[in-house]
Enzyme design. Structure first.
Site, short mmCIF file in Angstrom:
data_model
loop_
_atom_site.label_atom_id
_atom_site.label_comp_id
_atom_site.label_asym_id
_atom_site.label_seq_id
_atom_site.Cartn_x
_atom_site.Cartn_y
_atom_site.Cartn_z
N GLU B 60 7.01 -5.53 0.23
CA GLU B 60 6.38 -5.08 1.47
C GLU B 60 6.24 -6.17 2.53
O GLU B 60 6.55 -5.93 3.70
CB GLU B 60 5.00 -4.45 1.17
CG GLU B 60 5.06 -3.06 0.57
CD GLU B 60 5.28 -3.06 -0.95
OE1 GLU B 60 5.39 -4.16 -1.53
OE2 GLU B 60 5.35 -1.98 -1.54
N HIS B 129 -4.02 3.49 -5.78
CA HIS B 129 -3.11 4.37 -5.04
C HIS B 129 -3.85 5.53 -4.39
O HIS B 129 -3.28 6.58 -4.13
CB HIS B 129 -2.01 4.92 -5.98
CG HIS B 129 -1.08 3.88 -6.46
ND1 HIS B 129 -1.41 2.97 -7.44
CD2 HIS B 129 0.20 3.56 -6.09
CE1 HIS B 129 -0.40 2.16 -7.68
NE2 HIS B 129 0.61 2.49 -6.86
#
Lengths: 325, 331
Positions: B60, B129
């Site tokens: 990322e 998450h």
């Protein structure tokens, strides 16, 4: 062996409290678990119970003074003969009372009065939790009202501190304010020649002189505002109320406007008005004239109506025959 | 007007903007053939090829930095961050670089970048998450933050974001990807800083962002049964925030509940509630109430997870108390 009553610790961070009321007098018999006095901390007010049985003796502290936790307050003795008169703040019996110097007495009276006044006026709707929050300890403090309610109070000229005395339950919200009168109060005065009145009314045996003015007010009102309900009462000079019958019995949708009459004719006074709320008509008599003074709430009566009303009443006083027509 | 899913709406917005402007490209993990785990970008690679729909390694900070550089030099990247929870990995690229470059270059450089990511719990995805982290980026000056609450908002706001010359972070609710809404066929964009009043009411204003819009709408239906008339507002974008619509509403209703799925402490609800308290104080008839996610790591256990987020019943319950004038907080 006397049992010592000490200031209890009633909360985690509480290090002192104030005794607001004694529920027992020196020499009274107390049983274990019986409430003997009421204390106020910064959070709440509560009763303190006796931990032992006997007679209340030797009160060491004064009402209304902060007392540290653990400090000796009084004792409970086993035998009545061991009861010692209080060292300081005597209790509320008459014989104790007489021994007080005036200053002490008035300070105690103030405390007691304050304690009584602090009881919230309406609390039925509150849960027990909120009751605790607005109960005596906080009652002397800030009135709980929402910002919007305070704005409405300001607009109507009502002091926020007065909201509690109006009997609203706290916290006060905008909807609670709706039923309150607006704060404005106005005054009108009329001076009327007494000649015909004295001749016709005072000279007559058939007319009830006590209620003649009530009749004038009712008659004038019915003549001017037949669609509006009215209730009239006479307030005596000692403050007592003599009701002059019920509200006009005809069906009216709006609640009745209430007018209180003060008859000052037999006195040297000639006018009375109130700075707060309510509609008060006082009738004074001076130098051959009647003085009608009408102090009224703007919320109840508009200026134009009030002037008509007083003119009409004055006309009837001036010429009582009008009342018959 | 066709009814399409939020996922299709996002897909359409990307496709339309890529057709219109060849400097727009999409970059992220599994965005090409896989079409992301939520199948949002499925089919795009067939039309635009892997030159413009770019799969990256699991890195990322790498692709985020790449996108910031591309945006500074003439491209308009859309970055797909698979889970909002991964924001922590791109903090420097997003908050220290993208957010500040326009300012620090004296206005010479723009960063027309869109970071698409998601929020939302109750998908049984556990603590790493399931977070709703929009407050983190809304805190940083220089970033715009959009919170679409249905397919209609998702398409309209994303198209506005892509054409914005500043970095925009757009949070989609991962539980709403399959929810359908009517979306116009013709071109439309939704302006930033313009809230939507979804339901007019007089007694209490319910302000719900993203996923919490539905919660507020359901709460309003529950309240209707009790004769309480709730107004529901979706701010649509947090930065810029449409303060005036919110304040106007609260001034009318005198009561407000702010509902958001981010953690309650120091969060979105706190910011909106404090603005109401500051700027509509004299109109308030009750304390402004915040309802955010519980301040705990989001549990994996379904039973526990479900109680960490605000529910319609919970919002309605609070609203009833406000309207009844109950003391909300002990003194």
């Amino acid at each position: 062996m006397p049992f010592e009553i000490k200031m209890p610790q009633l909360g985690m961070n509480q290090d002192s409290a104030t005794i607001v009321t004694w529920l027992k007098n020196v020499g009274d018999k107390v049983t274990k678990g019986e409430a003997i006095f009421e204390v106020e901390t910064d959070k709440a007010t509560m009763e303190v119970e006796a931990q032992s049985e006997g007679y209340l003796s030797c009160i060491q502290v004064e009402l209304g003074v902060e007392i540290p936790v653990g400090e000796l307050i009084a004792t409970i003795v086993e035998n009545k003969k061991d009861v010692v008169k209080s060292v300081r703040a005597p209790v509320l019996t008459n014989e104790e009372d007489s021994k007080l110097d005036e200053e002490q007495k008035s300070s105690i009276e103030k405390e007691v009065a304050a304690g009584k006044n602090d009881v919230p006026t309406s609390e039925e709707e509150n849960s027990s939790k909120s009751q605790e929050l607005v109960s005596p300890s906080s009652a002397s403090k800030k009135v709980l009202a929402s910002p919007k309610a305070k704005v409405i109070a300001a607009e109507r000229g009502i002091q926020v501190s007065r909201l509690r005395s109006l009997g609203l339950s706290e916290p006060i919200h905008a909807s609670d304010m709706m039923g309150l009168p607006v704060g404005g109060q106005s005054n009108l005065m009329a001076v009327v020649d007494d000649g015909l009145f004295l001749e016709l009314v005072e000279g007559s045996d058939k007319i009830d002189k006590k209620t003649i003015f009530v009749s004038f007010v009712r008659g004038a009102w019915r003549f001017l505002f037949p669609e509006k309900a009215l209730s009239v009462q006479i307030i005596n000079l000692d403050g007592s109320v003599s009701s002059s019958g019920d509200t006009d019995s005809r069906n009216h949708e709006a609640p009745a406007v209430s007018i209180s009459l003060f008859d000052l004719r037999k006195t040297k006074l000639f006018s009375y008005g109130s700075g707060s709320s309510g509609n008060i008509l006082s009738i004074g008599h001076h130098n051959g004239t009647f003085i009608l003074n009408f102090s009224y709430s703007d919320a109840d009566i508009q200026l134009s109506d009030a002037t008509k009303l007083i003119n009409e009443i004055a006309a009837r006083v001036e010429n009582p025959i009008l009342q018959l027509l | 007007m066709p009814e399409i899913t939020l996922s299709q709406a996002v897909n359409q917005a990307i496709a339309e903007e890529m057709r219109r402007d060849e400097t727009v490209f999409l970059i992220g993990e599994d965005v090409a053939e896989a079409g992301t785990p939520f199948k949002v970008t499925s089919g795009l690679v067939e039309e635009f090829s892997t030159d413009r729909i770019i799969d990256t390694p699991i890195s990322e900070p790498g692709f985020m930095g790449l996108a910031v550089g591309a945006a500074m030099t003439g491209s308009r990247p859309i970055v797909d961050l698979m889970f909002g929870d991964f924001l922590f990995l791109v903090m420097d690229q997003l908050c220290n670089q993208a957010a500040k470059i326009h300012y620090m270059s004296g206005g010479k450089l723009n960063v027309p970048l869109v970071l698409r990511t998601n929020l939302g719990a109750t998908r049984r995805s556990a603590a790493q998450h399931s977070q709703s982290l929009h407050a983190l980026v809304a805190h940083i000056p220089g970033l715009k933050v959009a919170m679409p609450s249905s397919a209609y908002e998702a398409k309209g706001l994303l198209k506005t974001a892509i054409r914005d010359d500043n970095p925009v972070v757009i949070f989609e609710d991962k539980l709403m990807y399959q929810d359908k809404a009517f979306v116009p066929e013709e071109e439309y964009r939704l302006p930033f800083g313009k809230a939507a009043i979804l339901r007019e009411g007089t007694d209490v204003t319910l302000i719900g962002t993203s996923s919490m819009r539905q919660v507020c709408e359901k709460a309003a239906l529950l309240l209707e049964q009790d004769g309480i008339n709730a107004e529901v507002i979706d701010p649509r974008t947090l930065v810029p925030l449409d303060e005036s619509t919110i304040l106007d509403s609260v001034k009318r209703t005198s009561r407000a509940i702010v509902v958001d799925e981010g953690h309650q402490n120091f969060g979105t609800t706190a910011e909106i509630a404090s603005r109401i308290s500051e700027k509509a104080f004299y109109f308030l008839d009750a304390p402004v109430v915040r309802m955010g996610a519980m301040d705990v790591p989001i549990p994996f256990s379904p039973v526990l997870e479900d109680i960490t987020v605000p529910t319609a019943e919970g919002v309605a319950d609070k609203a009833r108390k406000l309207v009844a004038g109950e003391l909300i907080h002990a003194l």
